[in-house]
Write a protein that holds these residues in place. Structure first.
Motif, PDB file in Angstrom:
ATOM      1  N   PHE A  38      43.396-100.910  88.210  1.00  0.00           N
ATOM      2  CA  PHE A  38      42.703 -99.770  87.467  1.00  0.00           C
ATOM      3  C   PHE A  38      42.209 -98.628  88.085  1.00  0.00           C
ATOM      4  CE2 PHE A  38      42.856-103.377  84.217  1.00  0.00           C
ATOM      5  CZ  PHE A  38      43.608-102.759  83.502  1.00  0.00           C
ATOM      6  N   ASN A  39      41.422 -98.802  89.200  1.00  0.00           N
ATOM      7  CA  ASN A  39      40.996 -98.005  89.938  1.00  0.00           C
ATOM      8  C   ASN A  39      42.227 -96.860  90.385  1.00  0.00           C
ATOM      9  OD1 ASN A  39      38.328 -98.180  89.621  1.00  0.00           O
ATOM     10  ND2 ASN A  39      37.953 -99.143  91.358  1.00  0.00           N
ATOM     11  N   LEU A  40      43.102 -97.513  91.086  1.00  0.00           N
ATOM     12  CA  LEU A  40      44.187 -96.737  91.402  1.00  0.00           C
ATOM     13  C   LEU A  40      44.798 -95.943  90.325  1.00  0.00           C
ATOM     14  CD1 LEU A  40      45.819 -99.287  94.077  1.00  0.00           C
ATOM     15  CD2 LEU A  40      44.612 -97.052  94.638  1.00  0.00           C
ATOM     16  N   PHE A  41      44.930 -96.490  89.300  1.00  0.00           N
ATOM     17  CA  PHE A  41      45.661 -95.840  88.174  1.00  0.00           C
ATOM     18  C   PHE A  41      44.807 -94.671  87.524  1.00  0.00           C
ATOM     19  CE2 PHE A  41      46.241 -95.589  83.535  1.00  0.00           C
ATOM     20  CZ  PHE A  41      47.796 -95.183  83.513  1.00  0.00           C
ATOM     21  N   PHE A  42      43.680 -94.946  87.345  1.00  0.00           N
ATOM     22  CA  PHE A  42      42.850 -93.937  86.761  1.00  0.00           C
ATOM     23  C   PHE A  42      42.140 -92.934  87.631  1.00  0.00           C
ATOM     24  CE2 PHE A  42      42.108 -97.061  83.297  1.00  0.00           C
ATOM     25  CZ  PHE A  42      42.776 -96.426  82.317  1.00  0.00           C
ATOM     26  N   VAL A  43      42.258 -93.186  88.896  1.00  0.00           N
ATOM     27  CA  VAL A  43      41.819 -92.182  90.001  1.00  0.00           C
ATOM     28  C   VAL A  43      43.108 -91.209  89.971  1.00  0.00           C
ATOM     29  CG1 VAL A  43      41.724 -91.842  92.185  1.00  0.00           C
ATOM     30  CG2 VAL A  43      40.323 -93.428  91.125  1.00  0.00           C
ATOM     31  N   GLU A  50      40.135 -83.445  87.172  1.00  0.00           N
ATOM     32  CA  GLU A  50      41.394 -83.511  88.006  1.00  0.00           C
ATOM     33  C   GLU A  50      41.344 -85.020  88.861  1.00  0.00           C
ATOM     34  OE1 GLU A  50      43.478 -80.991  89.178  1.00  0.00           O
ATOM     35  OE2 GLU A  50      42.591 -80.067  87.226  1.00  0.00           O
ATOM     36  N   PRO A  51      42.531 -85.418  89.183  1.00  0.00           N
ATOM     37  CA  PRO A  51      42.480 -86.557  89.912  1.00  0.00           C
ATOM     38  C   PRO A  51      41.909 -86.577  91.152  1.00  0.00           C
ATOM     39  CG  PRO A  51      44.936 -85.869  89.254  1.00  0.00           C
ATOM     40  CD  PRO A  51      43.710 -84.714  88.895  1.00  0.00           C
ATOM     41  N   VAL A  52      41.163 -87.787  91.607  1.00  0.00           N
ATOM     42  CA  VAL A  52      40.609 -87.634  92.828  1.00  0.00           C
ATOM     43  C   VAL A  52      40.946 -88.489  93.897  1.00  0.00           C
ATOM     44  CG1 VAL A  52      38.400 -86.844  91.855  1.00  0.00           C
ATOM     45  CG2 VAL A  52      38.978 -89.605  91.693  1.00  0.00           C
ATOM     46  N   ASP A  53      40.393 -88.580  95.017  1.00  0.00           N
ATOM     47  CA  ASP A  53      41.090 -89.522  96.115  1.00  0.00           C
ATOM     48  C   ASP A  53      40.337 -90.614  95.974  1.00  0.00           C
ATOM     49  OD1 ASP A  53      42.374 -90.111  98.507  1.00  0.00           O
ATOM     50  OD2 ASP A  53      40.956 -89.450  99.821  1.00  0.00           O
ATOM     51  N   ILE A  54      40.982 -91.923  96.419  1.00  0.00           N
ATOM     52  CA  ILE A  54      40.469 -93.085  96.325  1.00  0.00           C
ATOM     53  C   ILE A  54      39.381 -93.188  97.341  1.00  0.00           C
ATOM     54  CG2 ILE A  54      41.914 -94.656  97.891  1.00  0.00           C
ATOM     55  CD1 ILE A  54      40.282 -95.868  94.590  1.00  0.00           C
ATOM     56  N   GLY A  55      39.686 -92.462  98.566  1.00  0.00           N
ATOM     57  CA  GLY A  55      38.453 -92.466  99.565  1.00  0.00           C
ATOM     58  C   GLY A  55      37.101 -91.837  98.930  1.00  0.00           C
ATOM     59  N   ASP A  56      37.314 -90.995  97.939  1.00  0.00           N
ATOM     60  CA  ASP A  56      35.926 -90.752  97.260  1.00  0.00           C
ATOM     61  C   ASP A  56      35.060 -91.638  96.712  1.00  0.00           C
ATOM     62  OD1 ASP A  56      36.545 -88.007  97.900  1.00  0.00           O
ATOM     63  OD2 ASP A  56      37.214 -87.567  96.046  1.00  0.00           O
TER      64      ASP A  56
END
Length: 156
Positions: A38-43, A50-56
């Motif tokens: 879900f994190n990958l999807f909603f990020v 705006e979409p963000v980077d999972i690294g954030d």
């Protein structure tokens, strides 16, 4: 969010016959592992902004992660307590109207906590604050009226 209740009910009553603590542990594990997907999807497909980077997410301060963990732990504690109460013998259950008042009262407490402790409406204009007050008054009034309804049911 609301679709898990029938699954939990079936796990506790159905062929599995799991207890509330087992269901809570399995549910917690499922939430933990599904969070990665879900994190990958909603990020990448943000609901707002705006979409963000999972690294954030990974680089967030430990305090932010602890707040999220604390909120999840508090929710799990409440859900487990509700499942334990539901698994009690019928003679130990609360009256339906009293149970409704307690369940809905938590939403009022959460709203008051957000407004008064977290100051979520700080900086809002008077119209927004007035709408929040009216919403709380109407919500509390609805809870009171529903809880009083059994007193006015015609018997026989």
């Amino acid at each position: 969010m609301g679709s898990f209740a029938p699954l939990i009910q079936n796990a506790m009553v159905g062929d599995l016959g799991l207890g509330p603590y087992s269901v809570s542990a399995i549910f917690g594990a499922a939430v933990f592992f599904s969070t990665f997907a879900f994190n990958l999807f909603f990020v990448n497909l943000a609901v707002e902004g705006e979409p963000v980077d999972i690294g954030d997410f990974v680089r967030a301060k430990p305090k932010v992660h602890l707040l999220g963990f604390g909120g999840g732990a508090l929710w799990t504690l409440g859900a487990t307590a509700a499942m334990v109460a539901a698994a009690a013998p019928p003679a130990a259950h609360l009256d339906v109207s009293l149970g409704y008042v307690l369940n809905q009262g938590f939403a009022v407490i959460a709203a008051l906590w957000g407004v008064l402790a977290w100051r979520e409406l700080h900086g809002s204009d008077l119209k927004v604050k007035l709408m929040a007050v009216v919403m709380l008054i109407l919500f509390i009034g609805g809870i009171v009226l529903i809880s009083l309804a059994p007193l006015y049911v015609r018997r026989g």
